[in-house]
Design an enzyme around this catalytic site. Sequence first.
Site, PDB file in Angstrom:
ATOM      1  N   SER A 153      -4.683   1.207   0.024  1.00 11.48           N
ATOM      2  CA  SER A 153      -4.652   1.626   1.433  1.00 11.48           C
ATOM      3  C   SER A 153      -6.002   2.224   1.780  1.00 11.48           C
ATOM      4  O   SER A 153      -6.754   2.653   0.881  1.00 11.48           O
ATOM      5  CB  SER A 153      -3.563   2.688   1.625  1.00 11.48           C
ATOM      6  N   TYR A 166       0.557  10.793  -0.882  1.00 10.62           N
ATOM      7  CA  TYR A 166       0.254   9.361  -0.658  1.00 10.62           C
ATOM      8  C   TYR A 166      -1.212   9.100  -1.026  1.00 10.62           C
ATOM      9  O   TYR A 166      -1.519   8.134  -1.727  1.00 10.62           O
ATOM     10  CB  TYR A 166       0.537   8.992   0.795  1.00 10.62           C
TER      11      TYR A 166
HETATM   12  P1  NDP Z   1       7.458  -2.041   3.858  1.00 12.32           P
HETATM   13  O1  NDP Z   1       8.217  -0.757   3.869  1.00 12.32           O
HETATM   14  O2  NDP Z   1       7.736  -3.046   4.926  1.00 12.32           O
HETATM   15  O3  NDP Z   1       7.628  -2.762   2.443  1.00 12.32           O
HETATM   16  C1  NDP Z   1       7.700  -2.043   1.243  1.00 12.32           C
HETATM   17  C2  NDP Z   1       8.273  -2.962   0.179  1.00 12.32           C
HETATM   18  O4  NDP Z   1       8.334  -2.254  -1.060  1.00 12.32           O
HETATM   19  C3  NDP Z   1       9.674  -3.439   0.502  1.00 12.32           C
HETATM   20  O5  NDP Z   1       9.762  -4.831   0.261  1.00 12.32           O
HETATM   21  C4  NDP Z   1      10.548  -2.685  -0.487  1.00 12.32           C
HETATM   22  O6  NDP Z   1      11.656  -3.489  -0.846  1.00 12.32           O
HETATM   23  C5  NDP Z   1       9.582  -2.541  -1.663  1.00 12.32           C
HETATM   24  N1  NDP Z   1       9.998  -1.464  -2.562  1.00 12.32           N
HETATM   25  C6  NDP Z   1      10.089  -0.143  -2.278  1.00 12.32           C
HETATM   26  N2  NDP Z   1      10.572   0.521  -3.325  1.00 12.32           N
HETATM   27  C7  NDP Z   1      10.785  -0.390  -4.303  1.00 12.32           C
HETATM   28  C8  NDP Z   1      11.286  -0.331  -5.634  1.00 12.32           C
HETATM   29  N3  NDP Z   1      11.666   0.840  -6.166  1.00 12.32           N
HETATM   30  N4  NDP Z   1      11.372  -1.468  -6.352  1.00 12.32           N
HETATM   31  C9  NDP Z   1      10.997  -2.638  -5.807  1.00 12.32           C
HETATM   32  N5  NDP Z   1      10.518  -2.773  -4.567  1.00 12.32           N
HETATM   33  C10 NDP Z   1      10.423  -1.658  -3.825  1.00 12.32           C
HETATM   34  O7  NDP Z   1       5.923  -1.606   3.888  1.00 12.32           O
HETATM   35  P2  NDP Z   1       4.535  -2.424   3.825  1.00 12.32           P
HETATM   36  O8  NDP Z   1       4.753  -3.870   3.789  1.00 12.32           O
HETATM   37  O9  NDP Z   1       3.672  -1.838   4.847  1.00 12.32           O
HETATM   38  O10 NDP Z   1       4.004  -1.893   2.415  1.00 12.32           O
HETATM   39  C11 NDP Z   1       3.472  -2.711   1.419  1.00 12.32           C
HETATM   40  C12 NDP Z   1       2.296  -2.008   0.770  1.00 12.32           C
HETATM   41  O11 NDP Z   1       1.238  -1.869   1.713  1.00 12.32           O
HETATM   42  C13 NDP Z   1       2.581  -0.577   0.275  1.00 12.32           C
HETATM   43  O12 NDP Z   1       2.028  -0.423  -1.008  1.00 12.32           O
HETATM   44  C14 NDP Z   1       1.877   0.290   1.288  1.00 12.32           C
HETATM   45  O13 NDP Z   1       1.500   1.525   0.744  1.00 12.32           O
HETATM   46  C15 NDP Z   1       0.692  -0.580   1.643  1.00 12.32           C
HETATM   47  N6  NDP Z   1       0.046  -0.250   2.904  1.00 12.32           N
HETATM   48  C16 NDP Z   1       0.706  -0.394   4.101  1.00 12.32           C
HETATM   49  C17 NDP Z   1       0.086  -0.040   5.279  1.00 12.32           C
HETATM   50  C18 NDP Z   1       0.785  -0.109   6.592  1.00 12.32           C
HETATM   51  O14 NDP Z   1       0.229   0.396   7.592  1.00 12.32           O
HETATM   52  N7  NDP Z   1       1.957  -0.706   6.702  1.00 12.32           N
HETATM   53  C19 NDP Z   1      -1.295   0.440   5.298  1.00 12.32           C
HETATM   54  C20 NDP Z   1      -1.897   0.534   4.005  1.00 12.32           C
HETATM   55  C21 NDP Z   1      -1.243   0.193   2.862  1.00 12.32           C
HETATM   56  P3  NDP Z   1      13.155  -2.950  -1.117  1.00 12.32           P
HETATM   57  O15 NDP Z   1      13.387  -1.757  -0.236  1.00 12.32           O
HETATM   58  O16 NDP Z   1      14.003  -4.135  -0.785  1.00 12.32           O
HETATM   59  O17 NDP Z   1      13.167  -2.627  -2.576  1.00 12.32           O
END
Ligand code: NDP
Length: 258
Positions: A153, A166
Amino acid sequence: MAPPTASNLTGTVALVTGASSGIGAATARRLAEHGASVTLVARRKDRLDNLAAEIENAGGTALAVEADITDRAQAEAAVQRSVEHFGRLDTLVNNAGLMLLGPVVGADAEEWERMIAVNVRGLLHMTRAALPHLIDAADEGPRRVADIVNISSIAGRVAWNGYGVYNLTKFGVNGFTESLRQEVTQRHVRVGVLEPGGVDTELGSHNRPEIQGAMITPFYETTEVLAPDDIADGVAYMVTRPRHASIGELWIMPTDQA
Ligand code: NDP
């Protein structure tokens, strides 16, 4: 059939964590469009099944694997299941993550534990389990190169008040990524970090309502944020470079996010 080139992922296998929503789902779609068979990993199996069906209907190949990657045994089993099913592993996208914001003073320690478990421990479990297969792919695969892309990020580059833990996890991901890059790059496993700014996903929705109101909603109401596809484009760029070119870091921001 001609052997796949580095810019054509046909014949390769990519595993994407957090593929049930946001950036992970978009990345899985995009890598499948480039010809990779994709393993979709997350906890919400219904979402993974729907995405797998969508990818298959579009002519791709996908496997949905339910796993909580914070549990080492489940993370290892997810990698194993993918390798048993597809016979190899060329690309790991460590994307699953959680962003729970708020002050350190009076913080809910359970929120910290959950965030560290996914952003740090989950990423480590997946990386450790995948590395032997990635090294094999780089040794013997048709492209003779393999990839790890860690989704960090902007919060892995810059610290802000209220982002403390974070920030801790994402600064940690950046440091780990560069160390691992140096360890395995001469074995042709490329390791890079992608650092998005604000993206339109579910990420902020996991925060408590008072945090959403103070820190999430105002930002999204005043910023033309990125789409998950913008980040998927970045991942695809990183993993389709020719074998001799490794992208160690890619920072993608909304144009109007200062
Ligand atoms: P979302 O919340 O849409 O997606 C997060 C994903 O992580 C989901 O598919 C969730 O699936 C999965 N996840 C969470 N916990 C677990 C677990 N214990 N085991 C397996 N899977 C897990 O967020 P984003 O798509 O935005 O996030 C993706 C990445 O991008 C993250 O690392 C985030 O920090 C990073 N990011 C996002 C930004 C933004 O503005 N959106 C900016 C910068 C970085 P499920 O709940 O089905 O397990």
